[in-house]
Design a protein around this motif. Structure first.
Motif, PDB file in Angstrom:
ATOM      1  N   PRO A  76       0.815  -1.219   0.000  1.00 54.94           N
ATOM      2  CA  PRO A  76       0.000   0.000   0.000  1.00 54.94           C
ATOM      3  C   PRO A  76       0.852   1.275   0.000  1.00 54.94           C
ATOM      4  O   PRO A  76       0.461   2.280  -0.609  1.00 54.94           O
ATOM      5  CB  PRO A  76      -0.818  -0.129   1.290  1.00 54.94           C
ATOM      6  N   PHE A  77       1.996   1.237   0.677  1.00 58.02           N
ATOM      7  CA  PHE A  77       2.857   2.422   0.692  1.00 58.02           C
ATOM      8  C   PHE A  77       3.386   2.722  -0.709  1.00 58.02           C
ATOM      9  O   PHE A  77       3.296   3.866  -1.192  1.00 58.02           O
ATOM     10  CB  PHE A  77       4.031   2.219   1.655  1.00 58.02           C
ATOM     11  N   LEU A  78       3.952   1.720  -1.377  1.00 54.33           N
ATOM     12  CA  LEU A  78       4.493   1.985  -2.712  1.00 54.33           C
ATOM     13  C   LEU A  78       3.381   2.308  -3.701  1.00 54.33           C
ATOM     14  O   LEU A  78       3.521   3.237  -4.520  1.00 54.33           O
ATOM     15  CB  LEU A  78       5.315   0.793  -3.209  1.00 54.33           C
ATOM     16  N   ASP A  79       2.271   1.596  -3.629  1.00 47.21           N
ATOM     17  CA  ASP A  79       1.152   1.893  -4.538  1.00 47.21           C
ATOM     18  C   ASP A  79       0.622   3.308  -4.317  1.00 47.21           C
ATOM     19  O   ASP A  79       0.191   3.977  -5.263  1.00 47.21           O
ATOM     20  CB  ASP A  79       0.025   0.874  -4.351  1.00 47.21           C
ATOM     21  N   GLY A  80       0.677   3.774  -3.076  1.00 46.95           N
ATOM     22  CA  GLY A  80       0.236   5.138  -2.792  1.00 46.95           C
ATOM     23  C   GLY A  80       1.212   6.207  -3.246  1.00 46.95           C
ATOM     24  O   GLY A  80       0.885   7.399  -3.227  1.00 46.95           O
ATOM     25  N   ASN A  81       2.394   5.792  -3.672  1.00 46.17           N
ATOM     26  CA  ASN A  81       3.409   6.728  -4.156  1.00 46.17           C
ATOM     27  C   ASN A  81       3.818   6.434  -5.600  1.00 46.17           C
ATOM     28  O   ASN A  81       4.966   6.643  -5.984  1.00 46.17           O
ATOM     29  CB  ASN A  81       4.630   6.686  -3.238  1.00 46.17           C
ATOM     30  N   GLY A  82       2.850   5.971  -6.376  1.00 43.56           N
ATOM     31  CA  GLY A  82       3.104   5.751  -7.797  1.00 43.56           C
ATOM     32  C   GLY A  82       3.236   4.309  -8.203  1.00 43.56           C
ATOM     33  O   GLY A  82       3.289   3.994  -9.389  1.00 43.56           O
ATOM     34  N   GLY A  83       3.318   3.412  -7.222  1.00 47.06           N
ATOM     35  CA  GLY A  83       3.403   1.996  -7.538  1.00 47.06           C
ATOM     36  C   GLY A  83       4.752   1.599  -8.100  1.00 47.06           C
ATOM     37  O   GLY A  83       5.687   2.395  -8.204  1.00 47.06           O
ATOM     38  N   ILE A  84       4.856   0.347  -8.499  1.00 49.58           N
ATOM     39  CA  ILE A  84       6.127  -0.155  -9.010  1.00 49.58           C
ATOM     40  C   ILE A  84       6.563   0.586 -10.272  1.00 49.58           C
ATOM     41  O   ILE A  84       7.748   0.710 -10.554  1.00 49.58           O
ATOM     42  CB  ILE A  84       6.044  -1.683  -9.263  1.00 49.58           C
ATOM     43  N   ARG A  85       5.596   1.132 -10.999  1.00 47.56           N
ATOM     44  CA  ARG A  85       5.936   1.862 -12.222  1.00 47.56           C
ATOM     45  C   ARG A  85       6.693   3.155 -11.916  1.00 47.56           C
ATOM     46  O   ARG A  85       7.412   3.681 -12.785  1.00 47.56           O
ATOM     47  CB  ARG A  85       4.674   2.127 -13.032  1.00 47.56           C
ATOM     48  N   ALA A  86       6.562   3.675 -10.711  1.00 49.20           N
ATOM     49  CA  ALA A  86       7.321   4.871 -10.328  1.00 49.20           C
ATOM     50  C   ALA A  86       8.814   4.590 -10.252  1.00 49.20           C
ATOM     51  O   ALA A  86       9.631   5.518 -10.337  1.00 49.20           O
ATOM     52  CB  ALA A  86       6.822   5.396  -8.984  1.00 49.20           C
ATOM     53  N   LEU A  87       9.187   3.312 -10.112  1.00 45.97           N
ATOM     54  CA  LEU A  87      10.602   2.958 -10.052  1.00 45.97           C
ATOM     55  C   LEU A  87      11.272   3.050 -11.425  1.00 45.97           C
ATOM     56  O   LEU A  87      12.480   2.901 -11.537  1.00 45.97           O
ATOM     57  CB  LEU A  87      10.775   1.548  -9.475  1.00 45.97           C
ATOM     58  N   ALA A  88      10.483   3.311 -12.456  1.00 48.72           N
ATOM     59  CA  ALA A  88      11.043   3.515 -13.791  1.00 48.72           C
ATOM     60  C   ALA A  88      11.588   4.925 -13.979  1.00 48.72           C
ATOM     61  O   ALA A  88      12.144   5.248 -15.026  1.00 48.72           O
ATOM     62  CB  ALA A  88       9.979   3.232 -14.855  1.00 48.72           C
ATOM     63  N   ALA A  89      11.463   5.768 -12.956  1.00 53.17           N
ATOM     64  CA  ALA A  89      11.955   7.146 -13.068  1.00 53.17           C
ATOM     65  C   ALA A  89      13.466   7.199 -13.243  1.00 53.17           C
ATOM     66  O   ALA A  89      14.010   8.171 -13.772  1.00 53.17           O
ATOM     67  CB  ALA A  89      11.545   7.947 -11.837  1.00 53.17           C
ATOM     68  N   GLU A  90      14.159   6.174 -12.776  1.00 51.89           N
ATOM     69  CA  GLU A  90      15.605   6.064 -12.930  1.00 51.89           C
ATOM     70  C   GLU A  90      15.915   4.751 -13.621  1.00 51.89           C
ATOM     71  O   GLU A  90      15.161   3.780 -13.514  1.00 51.89           O
ATOM     72  CB  GLU A  90      16.314   6.103 -11.566  1.00 51.89           C
ATOM     73  N   ILE A  91      17.060   4.680 -14.280  1.00 46.28           N
ATOM     74  CA  ILE A  91      17.427   3.450 -14.964  1.00 46.28           C
ATOM     75  C   ILE A  91      17.653   2.318 -13.965  1.00 46.28           C
ATOM     76  O   ILE A  91      17.413   1.157 -14.257  1.00 46.28           O
ATOM     77  CB  ILE A  91      18.679   3.668 -15.841  1.00 46.28           C
ATOM     78  N   ALA A  92      18.107   2.658 -12.753  1.00 48.87           N
ATOM     79  CA  ALA A  92      18.297   1.653 -11.703  1.00 48.87           C
ATOM     80  C   ALA A  92      17.128   1.738 -10.732  1.00 48.87           C
ATOM     81  O   ALA A  92      16.874   2.792 -10.147  1.00 48.87           O
ATOM     82  CB  ALA A  92      19.618   1.883 -10.978  1.00 48.87           C
ATOM     83  N   GLU A  93      16.422   0.641 -10.550  1.00 49.07           N
ATOM     84  CA  GLU A  93      15.236   0.670  -9.689  1.00 49.07           C
ATOM     85  C   GLU A  93      15.590   0.954  -8.241  1.00 49.07           C
ATOM     86  O   GLU A  93      14.781   1.535  -7.505  1.00 49.07           O
ATOM     87  CB  GLU A  93      14.447  -0.647  -9.806  1.00 49.07           C
ATOM     88  N   ASP A  94      16.803   0.582  -7.826  1.00 46.97           N
ATOM     89  CA  ASP A  94      17.169   0.869  -6.443  1.00 46.97           C
ATOM     90  C   ASP A  94      17.419   2.357  -6.212  1.00 46.97           C
ATOM     91  O   ASP A  94      17.082   2.899  -5.153  1.00 46.97           O
ATOM     92  CB  ASP A  94      18.363   0.034  -5.983  1.00 46.97           C
ATOM     93  N   ALA A  95      17.979   3.041  -7.223  1.00 43.94           N
ATOM     94  CA  ALA A  95      18.143   4.499  -7.102  1.00 43.94           C
ATOM     95  C   ALA A  95      16.782   5.188  -7.055  1.00 43.94           C
ATOM     96  O   ALA A  95      16.556   6.095  -6.244  1.00 43.94           O
ATOM     97  CB  ALA A  95      18.970   5.032  -8.268  1.00 43.94           C
ATOM     98  N   ALA A  96      15.867   4.754  -7.930  1.00 45.53           N
ATOM     99  CA  ALA A  96      14.517   5.335  -7.923  1.00 45.53           C
ATOM    100  C   ALA A  96      13.821   5.057  -6.597  1.00 45.53           C
ATOM    101  O   ALA A  96      13.108   5.916  -6.057  1.00 45.53           O
ATOM    102  CB  ALA A  96      13.701   4.766  -9.084  1.00 45.53           C
ATOM    103  N   ALA A  97      14.036   3.858  -6.042  1.00 45.23           N
ATOM    104  CA  ALA A  97      13.419   3.507  -4.770  1.00 45.23           C
ATOM    105  C   ALA A  97      13.938   4.399  -3.648  1.00 45.23           C
ATOM    106  O   ALA A  97      13.169   4.872  -2.802  1.00 45.23           O
ATOM    107  CB  ALA A  97      13.689   2.040  -4.450  1.00 45.23           C
TER     108      ALA A  97
END
Length: 382
Positions: A209-230
């Motif tokens: 619910p926390f990640l979905d409330g902040n854009g969901g897993i697709r928000a991790l596409a903001a950076e090429i590395a998902e850990d940096a986006a996270a």
């Protein structure tokens, strides 16, 4: 200021920083002690992106099906229906039918990151509010889920773990251990101990619910590395990234010099794009610059250059070896030589990280530019 004083001072400063980070990591880290199953047991979905059969695939899959946790499901994500790893996973599913497990295939192109694309379907299909995104080459201890939950605090947005290299086969795999363990893991734990936690994509425990409330897993596409986006997403939400108290093992097997170089270049360029201010001083991590500075100072002072270099290596590498031994990580007589090779690779890797060029992941080209919100909403614009 003379060259002798300046170079000697730089060597002392860098060695002091090195020893400080080793001390911080040693205090923050715990040697693994098995945790019991807690009374409050939230159900957990473990999403594992998989691609290809690797040397330790059977062992890592066995570990995933052997967790000492009564309520978890496994969701394996595979991009291609023809991938041979599917047959291996199906064999493990048949051997342990009481563990709920599914294989999902297909490729959701939300980013330039193939692993993130592969995870989307698993995230969407997860039945539980707690989701672990775990790389397929992580060797999970029986209390894997408990270890992740043990680091969850009221201010937490994400708990993750850096990999600890184990079972190296050959010298260059020893160098990989030197990079992963007493350098990269050490710096991450030292940073988290002073409130600067950074995500690592190997194992991530999310509250869905926390990640979905902040854009969901697709928000991790903001950076090429998902850990940096996270990391950036969690910080924007006013929360913190925490690390598992005892990081998880990644068995390495054999490595070649070319594989190590290529992997380090890829990671360097990703760090340079995602955290440029932190990338600038990376040339000074490790002991290479400290050793070279001591040698220059010794040359100008007319003292033994080999003795000066040996002294700096002794002061730096003995505590590194001690940290690894204390935490139960891989140690061997080759490790000091591997650390030296690592530390003289770092400046070359750092300089190459500034240059343009294609980044390949499993043969696929990756666009490393950060993505705008419009590009996230409309991937065709990227």
């Amino acid at each position: 200021m003379s060259i002798t004083v300046a170079t000697a001072g730089l060597s002392i400063l860098l060695t002091t920083v090195n020893l400080t980070t080793l001390s911080l990591a040693a205090m923050r880290l715990s040697r693994h002690e098995r945790l019991p199953v807690p009374r409050a047991i939230p159900p957990v979905s473990v999403v594992i992106p998989a691609r290809g059969v690797e040397r330790f695939s059977d062992e890592t899959l066995t570990s995933a099906f052997s967790l000492d946790y009564p309520d978890y499901e496994l969701i394996f994500c595979v991009a291609q229906d023809s991938d041979p790893i599917i047959q291996v996973i199906e064999r493990h599913m048949a051997a342990v039918p009481h563990i709920p497990a599914r294989i999902l295939t297909g490729d959701d192109r939300i980013s330039e990151n193939p692993k993130l694309n592969n995870c989307v379907k698993g995230w969407d299909a997860a039945r539980n509010d707690w989701v672990v995104l775990a790389d397929s080459n992580v060797l999970m201890p029986a209390d894997y889920i408990q270890q992740l939950f043990a680091s969850w605090e009221p201010d937490t947005g994400l708990v993750c773990s850096t990999p600890i290299g184990s079972r190296p086969d050959g010298f260059w795999a020893e160098v990989e251990c030197a990079f992963l363990n007493t350098l990269q893991a050490r710096w991450q734990y030292a940073g988290e101990s002073v409130g600067q936690g950074y995500a690592q994509g190997k194992s991530m425990l999310w509250n869905k619910p926390f990640l979905d409330g902040n854009g969901g897993i697709r928000a991790l596409a903001a950076e090429i590395a998902e850990d940096a986006a996270a990391t950036k997403l969690v910080r924007r939400a006013g929360r913190h990234v925490h690390l598992a108290n005892s990081p998880f093992e990644q068995p390495l097997g054999s490595r070649t010099a070319k594989e190590i170089w290529s992997r380090q270049i890829r990671w360097a360029r990703l760090r340079r794009v995602t955290f440029p201010a932190l990338y600038v001083p990376e040339i000074f991590i490790g002991s290479g610059v400290a050793i070279l500075s001591a040698m220059i100072a010794a040359t100008n002072a007319g003292v033994s250059v080999p003795a000066a270099a040996a002294a700096v290596m002794l002061v730096n590498y003995v505590p590194e070896m001690a940290l690894a031994a204390r935490k139960g990580w891989h140690t061997s007589p080759l490790q000091p030589v591997a650390m030296l090779a690592r530390d003289f690779m770092i400046p070359a890797v750092w300089m190459r990280g500034w240059l343009a060029g294609e980044i390949l992941w499993h043969g696929q080209s990756m666009d490393i530019r950060p993505k705008s919100q419009d590009e996230l909403d409309n991937p065709s614009l990227a």
